[in-house]
Design an enzyme around this catalytic site. Structure first.
Site, short mmCIF file in Angstrom:
data_model
loop_
_atom_site.label_atom_id
_atom_site.label_comp_id
_atom_site.label_asym_id
_atom_site.label_seq_id
_atom_site.Cartn_x
_atom_site.Cartn_y
_atom_site.Cartn_z
N ASP A 1 0.84 -1.19 0.00
CA ASP A 1 0.00 0.00 0.00
C ASP A 1 0.89 1.26 0.00
O ASP A 1 1.71 1.41 -0.88
CB ASP A 1 -0.95 -0.08 1.21
CG ASP A 1 -2.01 1.00 1.22
OD1 ASP A 1 -3.01 0.86 0.49
OD2 ASP A 1 -1.84 1.99 1.97
N HIS B 1 -7.13 -6.78 0.11
CA HIS B 1 -6.02 -5.84 0.08
C HIS B 1 -4.91 -6.17 1.07
O HIS B 1 -3.73 -5.93 0.79
CB HIS B 1 -6.56 -4.44 0.36
CG HIS B 1 -5.53 -3.36 0.39
ND1 HIS B 1 -4.81 -2.99 -0.73
CD2 HIS B 1 -5.10 -2.56 1.40
CE1 HIS B 1 -3.98 -2.00 -0.41
NE2 HIS B 1 -4.13 -1.73 0.87
#
Length: 296
Positions: free
Chosen positions: A110, A276
């Protein structure tokens, strides 16, 4: 130095580098690997794989990015330069050099992946190889924004609003925002237990952390794009592995491998059956892929 409660066998340290106090966990002897977390996590996102990387023979440093976790919250306002990925990358390169590692592998999830991307461009002598988790390049994602992306990644457009709109709104109920954010991205039940959630929340309850996070995103939508456009024709020389979650937004909206082939010379890519939070959802699969790539 104290023992980490989340990363078995790791000790916690703080060092001032690039004018910023950085908090990190470290353990192991061998080739160095830097682990960089994303939002809204801290270095403990690596708790399920970092100890096994040490067992595999690596020296592992898991760092809190500036503004996150227990690292220093640098004062910042428009034009958001203190949270440019260029500055965040400088922190981590300086930290690794202070620890005696002039060249190292970096794994970024991320926001950490975006810092790692900039690091590989600005410090090619330092980055031996690069793994980015569940991201496409920042400029690519902004330039290809459509309604689906804007809806599913709403915080990319909420957190960049002028100070102090998002700070005030999140501050009314930071626990609700944090839990809603994490639970919306994680597609593997139980991947983030209450102990880890409580640690993330400890950081997120600090208004200075929330402001720093907003500044990170504001920089990504402004100064980082200036830097990325200036380097549009440059390619990363280090081998790059892109990994994404098949159930996540990035994996569903982008040809991830192709986006990175436009930014780097040597690219591999693969997807995992998760959302994610790859280090928390599929740690064993990630560990195997990371070790294979580092040894290749």
């Amino acid at each position: 130095m104290t023992a980490s409660r989340f990363l078995d066998g790791f000790t916690l340290r703080d060092e001032t580098v690039n004018g910023v106090r950085i908090h990190f966990a470290m353990a192991g002897v061998g080739p160095p690997v830097l682990l960089l977390h994303g939002h809204p996590q801290t270095h403990i996102v690596w708790r399920k794989i970092a100890p096994d990387l040490v067992k595999a023979g690596y020296s592992v440093i898991a760092s809190d990015l500036r503004g996150y976790g227990d690292s220093e919250k640098v004062e910042s306002h428009a034009p958001h330069l203190p949270y440019a990925k260029r500055e965040m990358a400088k922190d981590q390169v300086a930290l690794m050099r202070m620890l005696g590692h002039d060249r190292f592998a970096v794994v970024g999830h991320d926001r950490g992946g975006r810092v790692a991307h900039r690091m590989a461009l600005d410090h090619p002598d330092a980055v031996d190889r690069l793994i980015v988790l569940d991201i496409a390049p920042t400029l690519t994602m902004y330039e290809q924004t459509n309604q689906d992306f804007a809806t599913r990644y709403f915080w990319w457009f909420f957190l960049i609003q002028p100070e102090d709109l998002p700070e005030r709104l999140i501050g009314q109920d930071p626990e609700y925002f944090l839990r809603r954010h994490i639970n919306g991205q994680v597609k593997t039940p139980g991947a983030v237990n209450e102990d880890a959630m409580a640690e993330y929340l400890r950081s997120y309850r600090d208004p200075a952390t929330v402001h720093a996070i907003c500044e990170d995103y504001r920089a990504a939508a402004t100064i980082d794009l200036v830097h990325d456009r200036a380097d549009a024709d440059r390619l990363i020389d280090a081998p790059l592995l892109a990994i994404w979650g098949d159930k996540g937004v990035v994996g569903q909206l982008y040809d991830v491998t192709q986006t990175w082939k436009e930014k780097a010379r040597h690219v591999r890519g693969c997807g995992f059956p998760c959302g994610h939070a790859i280090p928390e959802e599929v740690p064993n699969a990630l560990l195997s892929e990371v070790i294979d790539f580092l040894a290749s």
